[in-house]
Write a protein that holds these residues in place. Structure first.
Motif, mmCIF file in Angstrom:
data_model
loop_
_atom_site.group_PDB
_atom_site.id
_atom_site.type_symbol
_atom_site.label_atom_id
_atom_site.label_comp_id
_atom_site.label_asym_id
_atom_site.label_seq_id
_atom_site.Cartn_x
_atom_site.Cartn_y
_atom_site.Cartn_z
ATOM 1 N N SER A 1 0.814 -1.221 0.000
ATOM 2 C CA SER A 1 0.000 0.000 0.000
ATOM 3 C C SER A 1 0.845 1.267 0.000
ATOM 4 C CB SER A 1 -0.930 0.005 1.217
ATOM 5 O OG SER A 1 -0.175 0.070 2.417
ATOM 6 N N LEU A 2 1.982 1.260 0.737
ATOM 7 C CA LEU A 2 2.842 2.445 0.823
ATOM 8 C C LEU A 2 2.007 3.688 1.133
ATOM 9 C CD1 LEU A 2 5.262 1.867 -2.198
ATOM 10 C CD2 LEU A 2 5.866 1.732 0.225
ATOM 11 N N SER A 3 1.154 3.580 2.130
ATOM 12 C CA SER A 3 0.256 4.687 2.444
ATOM 13 C C SER A 3 1.020 5.857 3.044
ATOM 14 C CB SER A 3 -0.828 4.236 3.422
ATOM 15 O OG SER A 3 -0.253 3.957 4.687
ATOM 16 N N LEU A 4 0.434 7.026 2.902
ATOM 17 C CA LEU A 4 1.027 8.231 3.467
ATOM 18 C C LEU A 4 1.219 8.092 4.969
ATOM 19 C CD1 LEU A 4 1.900 11.223 3.266
ATOM 20 C CD2 LEU A 4 -0.513 11.845 3.483
ATOM 21 N N ILE B 1 6.941 17.871 3.118
ATOM 22 C CA ILE B 1 8.387 17.805 2.955
ATOM 23 C C ILE B 1 8.788 16.778 1.887
ATOM 24 C CG2 ILE B 1 8.825 18.638 5.290
ATOM 25 C CD1 ILE B 1 9.772 15.119 4.622
ATOM 26 N N PHE B 2 7.943 15.750 1.657
ATOM 27 C CA PHE B 2 8.210 14.814 0.568
ATOM 28 C C PHE B 2 8.175 15.552 -0.769
ATOM 29 C CE2 PHE B 2 7.302 11.750 -2.714
ATOM 30 C CZ PHE B 2 8.014 10.629 -2.351
ATOM 31 N N LEU C 1 3.581 12.388 -2.923
ATOM 32 C CA LEU C 1 3.818 10.960 -2.742
ATOM 33 C C LEU C 1 2.943 10.145 -3.689
ATOM 34 C CD1 LEU C 1 5.060 8.546 -1.225
ATOM 35 C CD2 LEU C 1 3.231 8.796 0.472
ATOM 36 N N VAL C 2 1.684 10.527 -3.839
ATOM 37 C CA VAL C 2 0.774 9.800 -4.737
ATOM 38 C C VAL C 2 1.284 9.847 -6.173
ATOM 39 C CG1 VAL C 2 -1.539 9.775 -5.742
ATOM 40 C CG2 VAL C 2 -1.264 10.117 -3.285
ATOM 41 N N GLU C 3 1.709 11.024 -6.616
ATOM 42 C CA GLU C 3 2.232 11.162 -7.972
ATOM 43 C C GLU C 3 3.506 10.350 -8.164
ATOM 44 O OE1 GLU C 3 0.894 15.659 -9.271
ATOM 45 O OE2 GLU C 3 2.456 15.435 -7.732
ATOM 46 N N LYS D 1 3.828 7.207 -10.785
ATOM 47 C CA LYS D 1 4.842 7.267 -11.840
ATOM 48 C C LYS D 1 5.752 6.044 -11.800
ATOM 49 C CE LYS D 1 8.539 10.284 -13.604
ATOM 50 N NZ LYS D 1 9.717 9.421 -13.339
ATOM 51 N N ARG D 2 6.216 5.692 -10.605
ATOM 52 C CA ARG D 2 7.118 4.545 -10.497
ATOM 53 C C ARG D 2 6.390 3.240 -10.801
ATOM 54 N NH1 ARG D 2 10.663 4.125 -11.877
ATOM 55 N NH2 ARG D 2 11.799 2.751 -10.452
ATOM 56 N N ARG D 3 5.118 3.142 -10.433
ATOM 57 C CA ARG D 3 4.364 1.929 -10.725
ATOM 58 C C ARG D 3 4.153 1.751 -12.223
ATOM 59 N NH1 ARG D 3 0.457 2.699 -5.430
ATOM 60 N NH2 ARG D 3 1.498 1.102 -4.153
ATOM 61 N N ILE D 4 3.853 2.840 -12.911
ATOM 62 C CA ILE D 4 3.662 2.749 -14.363
ATOM 63 C C ILE D 4 4.978 2.453 -15.059
ATOM 64 C CG2 ILE D 4 2.949 3.996 -16.437
ATOM 65 C CD1 ILE D 4 0.676 3.132 -14.506
ATOM 66 N N GLU D 5 6.060 3.064 -14.592
ATOM 67 C CA GLU D 5 7.379 2.781 -15.187
ATOM 68 C C GLU D 5 7.751 1.315 -15.008
ATOM 69 O OE1 GLU D 5 9.379 7.240 -14.675
ATOM 70 O OE2 GLU D 5 9.788 5.662 -13.201
ATOM 71 N N LYS D 6 7.435 0.751 -13.832
ATOM 72 C CA LYS D 6 7.691 -0.669 -13.603
ATOM 73 C C LYS D 6 6.791 -1.521 -14.479
ATOM 74 C CE LYS D 6 9.506 -4.224 -11.537
ATOM 75 N NZ LYS D 6 10.938 -4.601 -11.765
ATOM 76 N N ALA D 7 5.533 -1.108 -14.650
ATOM 77 C CA ALA D 7 4.606 -1.842 -15.522
ATOM 78 C C ALA D 7 5.098 -1.844 -16.968
ATOM 79 C CB ALA D 7 3.212 -1.235 -15.433
ATOM 80 N N ILE D 8 5.602 -0.713 -17.432
ATOM 81 C CA ILE D 8 6.135 -0.613 -18.787
ATOM 82 C C ILE D 8 7.303 -1.585 -18.966
ATOM 83 C CG2 ILE D 8 7.490 0.897 -20.309
ATOM 84 C CD1 ILE D 8 5.647 3.191 -19.460
ATOM 85 N N GLU D 9 8.143 -1.660 -17.954
ATOM 86 C CA GLU D 9 9.284 -2.587 -17.996
ATOM 87 C C GLU D 9 8.805 -4.031 -18.109
ATOM 88 O OE1 GLU D 9 12.534 -4.110 -14.743
ATOM 89 O OE2 GLU D 9 12.112 -1.952 -14.811
ATOM 90 N N LEU D 10 7.796 -4.396 -17.319
ATOM 91 C CA LEU D 10 7.283 -5.772 -17.338
ATOM 92 C C LEU D 10 6.542 -6.077 -18.643
ATOM 93 C CD1 LEU D 10 6.012 -6.036 -13.645
ATOM 94 C CD2 LEU D 10 8.033 -7.143 -14.634
#
Length: 287
Positions: free
Chosen positions: A195-198, A215-216, A224-226, A230-239
């Protein structure tokens, strides 16, 4: 394994307590939903935090974050102080973007641990006396409960945290602190399927969620949400590009709760659906 709850350890409506105890022998493994400081007044013991042993003696303080697995044992009686509190009690004027990782590095993430002493701070001489004076004042305020006793407890806690920060930051430079922010980024990247929740990350950083969010964004330039999206989509693109995994499995692996939210986020970021993106990649390879 028993989990100690704030509701059973603290008075109703309170977010902090201080206890003086003596113990000999073994205390079995447990967790808790609050932050715990253990200050050793006298004697020796071994405290075990998430499988790592820390030999301690008078003047040592152990810092345990929420959900840490903790046990300890001693061959002879040792006397210690438990300071139990909600992480939100640490004031924003105490924990800043610059010094947060001094505490963060003590307990937050395994990959941020430095050497075997990380997690324990030792005080001696005048510093030890100052720390024990603070602790004695906390015990006295809790017992006598005169006007403003709760404010005094919080002030003492903040002063104790400052002393811990000073000890932790000795020898640290700005490069190391910056590297710790990179470690946070790496932690997020390696746990995209959770989840990596706030609130979860804020608690690990000892911030309240709204302050952590601010501060993030100052550090990473996006919320944090953005950042997570972004990182999830980049990982999805890789897969999608490098594997033949089903799209639904990829969605799960990168942390999306349902197919619709994955397709929406992917299309917004990549300008195509996951299926059409994969098809386009395959057609380019054929050419």
């Amino acid at each position: 394994m028993h989990t100690y709850r704030a509701a059973e350890m603290m008075e109703r409506g309170k977010t902090m307590t201080v206890l003086k105890r003596s113990c000999i022998g073994e205390h079995p493994g447990h967790t808790h939903d609050f932050v715990e400081l253990v200050y050793i007044l006298s004697g020796k013991a071994v405290h075990v935090l998430d499988g790592v042993e820390y030999p301690v003696r008078g003047g040592d303080i152990i810092f345990m974050n929420c959900n840490c697995v903790h046990s300890f044992y001693s061959e002879k009686e040792h006397t210690y102080i438990n300071i139990l509190f909600s992480p939100e009690l640490i004031g924003e004027d105490i924990v800043t973007p610059e010094n947060a990782f001094s505490l963060f590095s003590l307990t937050a993430f395994d990959q941020m641990r430095n050497e075997s002493e990380c997690g324990k701070i030792s005080f001696s001489g005048t510093e030890r006396q100052e720390v024990e004076n603070l602790i004695q004042l906390m015990l006295s305020e809790l017992e006598n409960r005169q006007t403003y006793w709760e404010s005094t407890l919080r002030n003492c806690l903040n002063n104790l945290i400052i002393k811990m920060l000073r000890k932790t930051e000795q020898g640290m430079d700005f490069v190391e602190i910056d590297d710790m922010w990179k470690e946070l980024s790496t932690y997020i990247d390696e746990n995209l399927d959770t989840s990596l929740s706030l609130s979860e990350l804020a608690k690990k950083c000892f911030y309240n969620p709204s302050y952590f969010s601010r501060i993030f964004k100052e550090k990473f330039g996006v919320s944090l949400v953005e950042y997570k999206t972004k990182r999830r989509i980049e990982k999805a693109i890789e897969l999608l590009s490098d594997t033949e995994l089903p799209i639904d499995e990829i969605s799960d692996r990168v942390g999306f709760s349902d197919r619709q939210s994955f397709y929406h986020a992917f299309s917004k970021y990549a300008g195509a659906t996951p299926a059409s993106y994969r098809a386009g990649r395959k057609s380019k390879k054929v050419r």
